[in-house]
Design a protein around this motif. Sequence first.
Motif, PDB file in Angstrom:
ATOM      1  N   ASN A   1      15.967 -51.016   5.477  1.00 17.94           N
ATOM      2  CA  ASN A   1      15.897 -49.697   6.074  1.00 17.94           C
ATOM      3  C   ASN A   1      17.134 -48.850   5.790  1.00 17.94           C
ATOM      4  O   ASN A   1      17.294 -47.779   6.372  1.00 17.94           O
ATOM      5  CB  ASN A   1      15.698 -49.828   7.585  1.00 17.94           C
TER       6      ASN A   1
ATOM      7  N   ASN B   1      15.992 -41.282   2.148  1.00 19.45           N
ATOM      8  CA  ASN B   1      15.389 -42.305   3.016  1.00 19.45           C
ATOM      9  C   ASN B   1      16.408 -43.249   3.652  1.00 19.45           C
ATOM     10  O   ASN B   1      16.106 -44.413   3.902  1.00 19.45           O
ATOM     11  CB  ASN B   1      14.353 -43.127   2.250  1.00 19.45           C
TER      12      ASN B   1
ATOM     13  N   ILE C   1      17.322 -44.164   6.509  1.00 25.15           N
ATOM     14  CA  ILE C   1      16.973 -44.008   7.922  1.00 25.15           C
ATOM     15  C   ILE C   1      17.913 -44.754   8.857  1.00 25.15           C
ATOM     16  O   ILE C   1      18.022 -44.401  10.033  1.00 25.15           O
ATOM     17  CB  ILE C   1      15.510 -44.417   8.187  1.00 25.15           C
TER      18      ILE C   1
ATOM     19  N   SER D   1      16.245 -33.436   6.593  1.00 22.23           N
ATOM     20  CA  SER D   1      17.183 -34.330   7.270  1.00 22.23           C
ATOM     21  C   SER D   1      18.485 -33.581   7.509  1.00 22.23           C
ATOM     22  O   SER D   1      18.867 -32.707   6.717  1.00 22.23           O
ATOM     23  CB  SER D   1      17.464 -35.573   6.421  1.00 22.23           C
TER      24      SER D   1
ATOM     25  N   GLY E   1      12.231 -40.346   6.596  1.00 21.32           N
ATOM     26  CA  GLY E   1      12.182 -41.621   5.896  1.00 21.32           C
ATOM     27  C   GLY E   1      11.047 -41.773   4.913  1.00 21.32           C
ATOM     28  O   GLY E   1      11.019 -42.728   4.134  1.00 21.32           O
TER      29      GLY E   1
ATOM     30  N   GLN F   1       7.356 -45.867   3.039  1.00 18.22           N
ATOM     31  CA  GLN F   1       7.947 -46.917   2.222  1.00 18.22           C
ATOM     32  C   GLN F   1       6.870 -47.804   1.616  1.00 18.22           C
ATOM     33  O   GLN F   1       5.793 -47.985   2.186  1.00 18.22           O
ATOM     34  CB  GLN F   1       8.904 -47.759   3.063  1.00 18.22           C
TER      35      GLN F   1
ATOM     36  N   ARG G   1      10.597 -41.336  10.600  1.00 17.40           N
ATOM     37  CA  ARG G   1      11.733 -40.466  10.903  1.00 17.40           C
ATOM     38  C   ARG G   1      12.648 -41.208  11.863  1.00 17.40           C
ATOM     39  O   ARG G   1      12.190 -41.923  12.756  1.00 17.40           O
ATOM     40  CB  ARG G   1      11.286 -39.137  11.501  1.00 17.40           C
ATOM     41  N   SER G   2      13.952 -41.034  11.675  1.00 25.17           N
ATOM     42  CA  SER G   2      14.918 -41.739  12.519  1.00 25.17           C
ATOM     43  C   SER G   2      15.934 -40.780  13.109  1.00 25.17           C
ATOM     44  O   SER G   2      16.185 -39.693  12.570  1.00 25.17           O
ATOM     45  CB  SER G   2      15.656 -42.810  11.707  1.00 25.17           C
TER      46      SER G   2
ATOM     47  N   VAL H   1      13.984 -45.400  15.236  1.00 28.30           N
ATOM     48  CA  VAL H   1      13.105 -45.092  14.106  1.00 28.30           C
ATOM     49  C   VAL H   1      11.669 -45.008  14.611  1.00 28.30           C
ATOM     50  O   VAL H   1      11.171 -45.946  15.252  1.00 28.30           O
ATOM     51  CB  VAL H   1      13.216 -46.152  13.000  1.00 28.30           C
TER      52      VAL H   1
END
Length: 650
Positions: free
Chosen positions: A105, A150, A152, A414, A438, A441, A461-462, A487
């Motif tokens: 991550n 990404n 995150i 972001s 993010g 994945q 999204r984090s 997250v």
Amino acid sequence: MTRHFRSLQGHLLCTCVAAVLPATASLAQVAEEDFFDLGTITVEMQDDQQGAADRATAVYVSDAELERARMGNVKDLFAGIASVSVGGAIPVAQKIFVNGIDMLNLSVQIDGALQNNRTFHHTSANVFDPGMLKFVRVDPGIAAADTGPNAIAGAVIMETIGASDFLGDDRSFGGNVRLSFADNGDTFGRAVTLAGQKDGFEVLGYFKNATGNDYVDGNGNLVDGTAADMQSGLLKLAYESDQGHRIEFSGQKIVDDTLRPYRANIGEVLGGRPVPATRVYDTERSSYSLRYENTNDTGMWDPEFVLGYSESVVKVPDPYGSMGTSDTLSAKLQNTFHLSSTGTIVAGLDYYDRHSEYSDPTDPYLDEGSENIGLFAQARFDPTNRWSISTGLRYDRQEFVGWDGYTDDVSGASANISAAYSITDALSVRAGYSNVFGGIQLEDNYQFWERWDYTGLKPSRSENYTVGFDYNTGSLTLGGELFLTDVRDARSGAGNFDFESKGFNLGAVYGWTNGSMRLTYSNSDVKVNDQTGGSYEALDFGAPLGQVVAFELQQAIPQWDMLVGGSMEIAMDYDNLGGYSDRDLEGYQVVNIFAEYHPPSFPALTLRASIDNLFDEQYADRATYGGDYTDVVTLKEPGRTFRLEAIAYF
């Protein structure tokens, strides 16, 4: 002065245990010293943005720690940093967790090439050879916009050794040979490095081979499938003109092809279907990078371009003839605008094209893919001599393609901001926040057999938060931070899950004449879908680590040309885990000791002896999968191990 002060404070958890040379010293110069200079606790890191507010929580691995890990593995590399845990016992299965979060991550880069290629969940997506590395930085939680897409839960940035780092400015050719032997498993390691430079041209070649037998654990039991059988190599070429124009190519490969536990990261599953104790895992990781930069530019035009490719291949010939391949093609073009001596703006765009595929003789070819293009800008400046601010934005657009032809276009922005304030010359405080898109994945390609339906899959999204302090009196350095990573809609198969990790880190370094000690402590708690999760629920997201402590101590004895020291790794009991967990995690305490000798009559030779797991503790690292289940026999770490190393420079 204030900015430099903060740069030292921000790296408390990575300062070496005092046996260091400045990072500007070449490896050849290290060989010419009778012993390491213990006068400096912190190290000047090879980081253009060191001292910026977004680096305040960064964790750096020091030169001395890299040096001691070169004939070891990733666990050895991060052994002194409690907030970075490595479980899995053998390199092919070692998984890395930062503040309790799986490194899958985080954005991971080697020489600017994006890594983190998803692979079979019983193996590691991130296998590294410490012998290749000159620089390692971990950005836990908050990563700057120019770090990459990404990110995150943060980032891990690594650089490999090069000829100029190895030789310094005054030598045209050199190298070293390293030999090591560990009695537990009769593991024999050998590595050679050759480097040359002339008229701006540089070349470095590196090769390492480690072979051996299965080791025994702390109870004297043979652990099947743990024999060392790894080969790794690095080739690095570069040219730098008198004007500072530098172009650099690096290529590396790591191969591990031998018998491993049937599930490589697990000793045994009790009560399940009968399976052999071991099977062959044929694994190969490679990474390539081509980079241009101008090392002399300090004005408004300071461009950098990186083109990278990384690949991970896992073959399991028996019983299904399975093969999973994942790869990433990446590129980044950016410019640094130097507005002042303490103010910069880094802006540019980056791109990646990722694929993950699976095949076997009875199953059709299945694959997933994604393309992402991002625009970013990160500003770093000091509005006063006590304040340091870093803030950035990025926007990413991703196209995702599923195994059945399903496609989805997703996009998002972001943002991040970090600030550090020096209350006094000794005490500073810091805080940071990021909100990160993010994307979607790619999944573990060994799971494609599930043939999931992609409808309803969402981009993740984090949010990351951190608040901390640093205190430095010269001989004593203290620091700590609270952290939270939350997250939402992380991908697991065909669905989305939420997970979070929260907790705090503390650290202390104390130095005295010719010696020092360091203590780090991390306490993390991982939740999945707002419930405390065990190893199974948190798989690929994080791990239930609880309280982890790392302690290091060392002392130089100049009159004997020696350096002696030791370390402890401690995990506290962890009770009442959630999910399917039916067993508490027991604590452990592991003691390691070492001694180095630099013969005065042979200044280019270093001899090192160590005893790992001195008291033969029976344990699996806290970050190893399955310790919270009664039907899982965890993959145990080696018992007492006597190790000898010899390093000769020429």
